[in-house]
Enzyme design. Structure first.
Site, PDB file in Angstrom:
ATOM      1  N   ILE A 171       0.854  -1.182   0.000  1.00 40.97           N
ATOM      2  CA  ILE A 171       0.000   0.000   0.000  1.00 40.97           C
ATOM      3  C   ILE A 171       0.890   1.231   0.000  1.00 40.97           C
ATOM      4  O   ILE A 171       1.692   1.430   0.916  1.00 40.97           O
ATOM      5  CB  ILE A 171      -0.925   0.033   1.236  1.00 40.97           C
ATOM      6  CG1 ILE A 171      -1.585  -1.331   1.451  1.00 40.97           C
ATOM      7  CG2 ILE A 171      -1.952   1.153   1.101  1.00 40.97           C
ATOM      8  CD1 ILE A 171      -2.361  -1.849   0.281  1.00 40.97           C
TER       9      ILE A 171
ATOM     10  N   GLY B  49     -10.678   1.267  -1.592  1.00 39.04           N
ATOM     11  CA  GLY B  49      -9.252   1.426  -1.875  1.00 39.04           C
ATOM     12  C   GLY B  49      -8.444   0.529  -0.956  1.00 39.04           C
ATOM     13  O   GLY B  49      -8.903  -0.531  -0.530  1.00 39.04           O
ATOM     14  N   GLU B  50      -7.221   0.949  -0.670  1.00 31.57           N
ATOM     15  CA  GLU B  50      -6.313   0.214   0.220  1.00 31.57           C
ATOM     16  C   GLU B  50      -5.864  -1.132  -0.349  1.00 31.57           C
ATOM     17  O   GLU B  50      -5.200  -1.897   0.343  1.00 31.57           O
ATOM     18  CB  GLU B  50      -6.949  -0.050   1.594  1.00 31.57           C
ATOM     19  CG  GLU B  50      -7.411   1.161   2.344  1.00 31.57           C
ATOM     20  CD  GLU B  50      -8.081   0.808   3.676  1.00 31.57           C
ATOM     21  OE1 GLU B  50      -8.087  -0.393   4.060  1.00 31.57           O
ATOM     22  OE2 GLU B  50      -8.601   1.721   4.337  1.00 31.57           O
ATOM     23  N   GLY B  51      -6.267  -1.472  -1.577  1.00 31.58           N
ATOM     24  CA  GLY B  51      -5.992  -2.800  -2.094  1.00 31.58           C
ATOM     25  C   GLY B  51      -6.994  -3.831  -1.617  1.00 31.58           C
ATOM     26  O   GLY B  51      -6.802  -5.032  -1.810  1.00 31.58           O
TER      27      GLY B  51
END
Length: 336
Positions: free
Chosen positions: A70, A303-305
């Site tokens: 990240i 988000g954040e993966g």
């Protein structure tokens, strides 16, 4: 490839992309044809297993060093009121990642992924791209190199980001790479209202107008309209390609990081899977332009993966079936 010391090195790497191992792909495809199931009956799980075989260079791929990275960065364009949250939330969330309290911590652990977080000069936001280039040449190269260095010895790479306001530069990158009006690419992001959407549209339009004469290469698009965490993801994708490491993209911002690369060399997406399709409106349009079909569609927009990490569990299922099933010969099952 662990760094991009010059713009020329970046351009050369992007122009000379290695291909997948055709022999490994062919061997994996033959194995799929011998497993105890009708051909094609596992659908995309079969395709994913063959894809991984080609990039890992082995008939029966593995995920032994899966890594989620990240990248975090701050954006000067936030001053234009394009986000529902203040810029200081970026650093606060990075601290939450470090403490293990974020969604990506839980989801990466569930997917069997090592997690690392790379904050990029959070105390120095990029320049507001409506007033000048977001980054200098040196800053952009440093961000690209940070991304490249983060790949390490991974055999599968999940990319994520944290950066308040970064759906606005992502929209600008998509528009610069593939055309269309700013309204085609903007969305609510973390939850802006109608006035916030209008400000986002205006910011993207102003940025495109200011830099129009310079948006002729992947590097210039990234440095003028992007951000450190976005450039880092682009650098990671490019470095992963040189190492034959498959990449799982997350949402709109991560996919937008690839857009300038694909504008220059569309083959960049050959080693990439789209983990999911987010609820951000521009994401499905961007995936379509890149020729990427998402593994999941769960209305996620964090988000954040996070979406990519969830998709890894499907990828592990594809590997398990490919590796663990018996062939017709092994099981003594008639084929006709």
């Amino acid at each position: 490839m662990t760094a991009f010391p010059t713009v020329a090195a970046f351009k050369t790497t992007l122009a000379t992309l290695p291909e997948a191992d055709r022999q490994a792909r062919a061997a994996a495809a033959r194995r799929q044809g011998q497993l105890t199931k009708p051909p094609g009956s596992l659908g995309r799980l079969e395709d994913i297993a063959i894809f991984l075989a080609g990039w890992q260079g082995i008939e029966r791929p593995r995920i032994e060093r899966g890594r989620a990275v990240i990248f975090a960065g701050n954006h000067g364009v936030v001053a234009r009121g394009v986000s529902a949250f203040p810029a200081e939330v970026t650093a606060q969330m990075v601290a939450n990642f470090a403490a293990g309290g974020a969604a990506i911590n839980a989801l990466a652990a569930a997917a069997g992924l090592d997690l690392s977080v790379v904050p990029l000069d959070l105390d120095r936001p990029t320049i507001d791209f409506t007033t000048g280039p977001a980054m200098s040449v040196e800053e952009c190269l440093a961000a690209l190199s940070a991304g490249a260095a983060a790949v390490g010895d991974a055999d599968l790479l999940v990319l994520g980001e944290m950066g308040i306001g970064n759906t606005t530069p992502a929209a600008a990158l998509a528009a610069a790479s593939f055309g269309g009006a700013p309204a085609d690419w903007i969305g609510p992001g973390t939850g802006v209202d109608a006035q916030g959407l209008s400000r986002k549209e205006g910011a993207v339009a102003d940025g495109l107008a200011l830099h129009r004469d310079h948006l002729t290469s992947a590097f210039e698009i990234l440095r003028r309209l992007g951000g450190r965490e976005i450039a880092a993801m682009a650098g990671a994708v490019l470095a992963a390609r040189t190492k034959g490491v498959p990449v799982i993209l997350d949402g709109f911002i991560g996919t937008a990081a690839v857009a300038p690369l694909a504008m220059t060399n569309p083959a960049i997406t050959d080693h990439v899977l789209a983990g999911h399709c987010s609820a951000e409106p521009g994401h499905i349009r961007l995936l379509d332009r890149l020729g990427l079909r998402p593994i999941l569609s769960l209305d996620m927009r964090l988000g954040e993966g996070s979406g990519a990490a969830v998709a890894v569990q499907v990828i592990r299922s594809a590997i398990a079936a490919h590796d663990g099933m018996a062939t017709f010969a092994e099981a003594g099952v008639a084929t006709a």
